[in-house]
Design a protein around this motif. Structure first.
Motif, PDB file in Angstrom:
ATOM      1  N   GLN A 142     -25.410 -37.560 -29.046  1.00  0.00           N
ATOM      2  CA  GLN A 142     -26.083 -36.543 -29.847  1.00  0.00           C
ATOM      3  C   GLN A 142     -26.314 -37.094 -31.251  1.00  0.00           C
TER       4      GLN A 142
ATOM      5  N   LEU B 248     -29.568 -36.615 -27.134  1.00  0.00           N
ATOM      6  CA  LEU B 248     -30.474 -37.685 -26.735  1.00  0.00           C
ATOM      7  C   LEU B 248     -30.196 -38.121 -25.303  1.00  0.00           C
TER       8      LEU B 248
ATOM      9  N   ALA C  39     -36.632 -40.453 -29.305  1.00  0.00           N
ATOM     10  CA  ALA C  39     -36.076 -40.203 -27.976  1.00  0.00           C
ATOM     11  C   ALA C  39     -34.675 -40.781 -27.816  1.00  0.00           C
ATOM     12  N   GLY C  40     -34.266 -41.703 -28.711  1.00  0.00           N
ATOM     13  CA  GLY C  40     -32.917 -42.235 -28.647  1.00  0.00           C
ATOM     14  C   GLY C  40     -32.811 -43.709 -28.274  1.00  0.00           C
TER      15      GLY C  40
ATOM     16  N   SER D 142     -30.791 -45.528 -30.947  1.00  0.00           N
ATOM     17  CA  SER D 142     -29.418 -45.011 -30.900  1.00  0.00           C
ATOM     18  C   SER D 142     -28.664 -45.594 -29.714  1.00  0.00           C
TER      19      SER D 142
END
Length: 100
Positions: free
Chosen positions: A10, A16, A38-39, A42
């Motif tokens: 998250q 995500l 969209a991630g 990350s």
């Protein structure tokens, strides 16, 4: 092999990834695509150990490498090509030896 087990991530209150499971076998090549936010970055931060998941885990056995380039880099007089190739230390060492 890269193994992701029950991974949830998250950022900024937005999920995500939720309960993701994934196995990438040695020799497989994958691409990660998605819209901005969209991630993708990350997920790479998590795999590189720069971010912790809310739950689950991601593991790489010893000796595995993840090739990546930072999303943003400091200004430089080097060309983009040289910036990328400078990351290949063996190549640059061999080029230097050949030049000598």
């Amino acid at each position: 092999m890269l193994t992701i087990t029950d991974l949830s991530l998250q950022r900024g209150g937005v999920w995500l990834l939720e309960a993701v499971n994934l196995t990438i076998q040695p020799g497989q090549r994958v691409a990660i695509v998605g819209a901005n936010g969209a991630g993708k970055s990350s997920l790479f931060q998590l795999l590189l150990g720069q971010l912790a998941p809310e739950q689950g885990s991601a593991s790489l056995p010893g000796g595995c490498r993840i090739a990546h380039m930072a999303q943003e880099v400091a200004a430089s007089s080097r060309t983009a090509r040289d910036f990328v190739l400078d990351g290949d230390y063996d190549l640059r060492r061999m080029e230097s030896e050949l030049a000598d």
